[in-house]
Design an enzyme around this catalytic site. Sequence first.
Site, PDB file in Angstrom:
ATOM      1  N   VAL A  86     -68.961  37.772  20.371  1.00  0.00           N
ATOM      2  CA  VAL A  86     -68.426  37.977  19.028  1.00  0.00           C
ATOM      3  C   VAL A  86     -66.943  38.354  19.084  1.00  0.00           C
ATOM      4  CG1 VAL A  86     -68.680  39.297  16.874  1.00  0.00           C
ATOM      5  CG2 VAL A  86     -70.702  38.724  18.229  1.00  0.00           C
ATOM      6  N   ARG A 135     -59.374  43.111  14.452  1.00  0.00           N
ATOM      7  CA  ARG A 135     -58.153  42.536  13.897  1.00  0.00           C
ATOM      8  C   ARG A 135     -57.630  43.405  12.768  1.00  0.00           C
ATOM      9  NH1 ARG A 135     -57.184  36.538  11.520  1.00  0.00           N
ATOM     10  NH2 ARG A 135     -59.195  36.897  10.582  1.00  0.00           N
ATOM     11  N   ASN A 156     -63.028  38.711  19.487  1.00  0.00           N
ATOM     12  CA  ASN A 156     -61.973  37.721  19.221  1.00  0.00           C
ATOM     13  C   ASN A 156     -60.834  37.809  20.229  1.00  0.00           C
ATOM     14  OD1 ASN A 156     -62.759  36.162  16.927  1.00  0.00           O
ATOM     15  ND2 ASN A 156     -62.538  37.986  15.660  1.00  0.00           N
ATOM     16  N   GLY A 158     -70.661  47.634  21.996  1.00  0.00           N
ATOM     17  CA  GLY A 158     -69.739  47.956  20.923  1.00  0.00           C
ATOM     18  C   GLY A 158     -70.526  48.466  19.730  1.00  0.00           C
ATOM     19  N   ALA A 159     -70.414  49.763  19.446  1.00  0.00           N
ATOM     20  CA  ALA A 159     -71.212  50.367  18.375  1.00  0.00           C
ATOM     21  C   ALA A 159     -70.388  50.595  17.109  1.00  0.00           C
ATOM     22  CB  ALA A 159     -71.820  51.682  18.851  1.00  0.00           C
ATOM     23  N   GLY A 160     -69.290  49.879  16.988  1.00  0.00           N
ATOM     24  CA  GLY A 160     -68.484  49.951  15.770  1.00  0.00           C
ATOM     25  C   GLY A 160     -69.202  49.298  14.613  1.00  0.00           C
ATOM     26  N   ASP A 209     -71.483  51.939  23.973  1.00  0.00           N
ATOM     27  CA  ASP A 209     -70.094  52.139  23.570  1.00  0.00           C
ATOM     28  C   ASP A 209     -69.416  53.052  24.591  1.00  0.00           C
ATOM     29  OD1 ASP A 209     -68.652  51.474  20.714  1.00  0.00           O
ATOM     30  OD2 ASP A 209     -67.718  53.195  21.711  1.00  0.00           O
ATOM     31  N   ARG A 250     -69.664  31.482   5.402  1.00  0.00           N
ATOM     32  CA  ARG A 250     -68.543  31.649   4.474  1.00  0.00           C
ATOM     33  C   ARG A 250     -68.253  30.350   3.719  1.00  0.00           C
ATOM     34  NH1 ARG A 250     -64.976  35.418   8.667  1.00  0.00           N
ATOM     35  NH2 ARG A 250     -65.904  37.404   7.986  1.00  0.00           N
ATOM     36  N   ARG A 294     -56.314  36.244  15.296  1.00  0.00           N
ATOM     37  CA  ARG A 294     -57.320  36.443  16.344  1.00  0.00           C
ATOM     38  C   ARG A 294     -56.703  36.241  17.726  1.00  0.00           C
ATOM     39  NH1 ARG A 294     -60.233  33.699  12.224  1.00  0.00           N
ATOM     40  NH2 ARG A 294     -62.021  34.870  11.471  1.00  0.00           N
TER      41      ARG A 294
END
Length: 308
Positions: free
Chosen positions: A118, A82, A120, A7-9, A32, A151, A88
């Site tokens: 990673v 998302r 979801n 996944g290269a986003g 990707d 977070r 999710r």
Amino acid sequence: MKVTVVGAGAVGASCAEYIAMKNFCSEVVLVDIKEGFAEGKAMDLMQTASLNGFDTKITGTTGDYSKTAGSHVAVITSGIPRKPGMTREELIGINAGIVKEVTQNLVKNSPEVIIIVVSNPMDTMAYLVHKTSGLPKHKIIGMGGALDSARFKYRLAEALESPISDVDGMVIAAHSDTGMLPLLSKATRNGVPVTEFLDEEQQKYVIEETKVGGATLTKLLGTSAWYAPGAAVSVMVQAIACDQKKMIPCSLMLEGEYGQNDICLGVPAIIGANGVEKIVNVTLTADEQLKFAEAANAVREVNGDLKF
């Protein structure tokens, strides 16, 4: 040390960037399905190498998993992100099929790989990888707890008006808006419990803002966050690559730990060269135990929608 990021986003590219900049592995491969996309991201990142002072080689490929052969660690970020108003859990129908196919391709080309999930809904996707990969459980790790804990510490430092380096704390249970369990009882400022500094209203604010941390960013950005997820992944990959034996909260298959079986949930673990070296059992308050069990029930409900 070879690392693959599928996944290269925005999230995948951030993972590759942070891993490369830390200069602890020889190669990062971006994969990707969009023609030329991973190759372009890899080239762009490589053109920062002389500027950022790293020697890690970054390559890209459009769906050719033979280029990932011999990977020590693989990170799965693929799937749709998302969108505002989307939970999710609502992602499961689409992302389960993607994650299953990606997992099979990774294991076929790198039978000894350690997989970090990673995508979801992350706890459920980690569970899916366990059920379909054939890998031992210590080689499958869900990333959520590392991100959620970062977070949590951000919100703690904000409420304490302190440097974030003063703050320590972690989040366990589910990587979801309702299932997260920030362990306020264990959070400290330079070893002093944060409950000695924060009143009940401030404590509640920190907990609630941590739990909706991802949703808050999705509302602001119009899509999922990427900087902090990428940084969280890089910490986990480095712990494996450098055998750091670092304690990181992450989503793992439980077999009796914390009173749960046959489920992936966030718990603290020692992460090193073998992946999960040890699950750490911490003492929870009665209220924390109840909330952990409630989170487990919610994740099981989502897991029930999986089709292996």
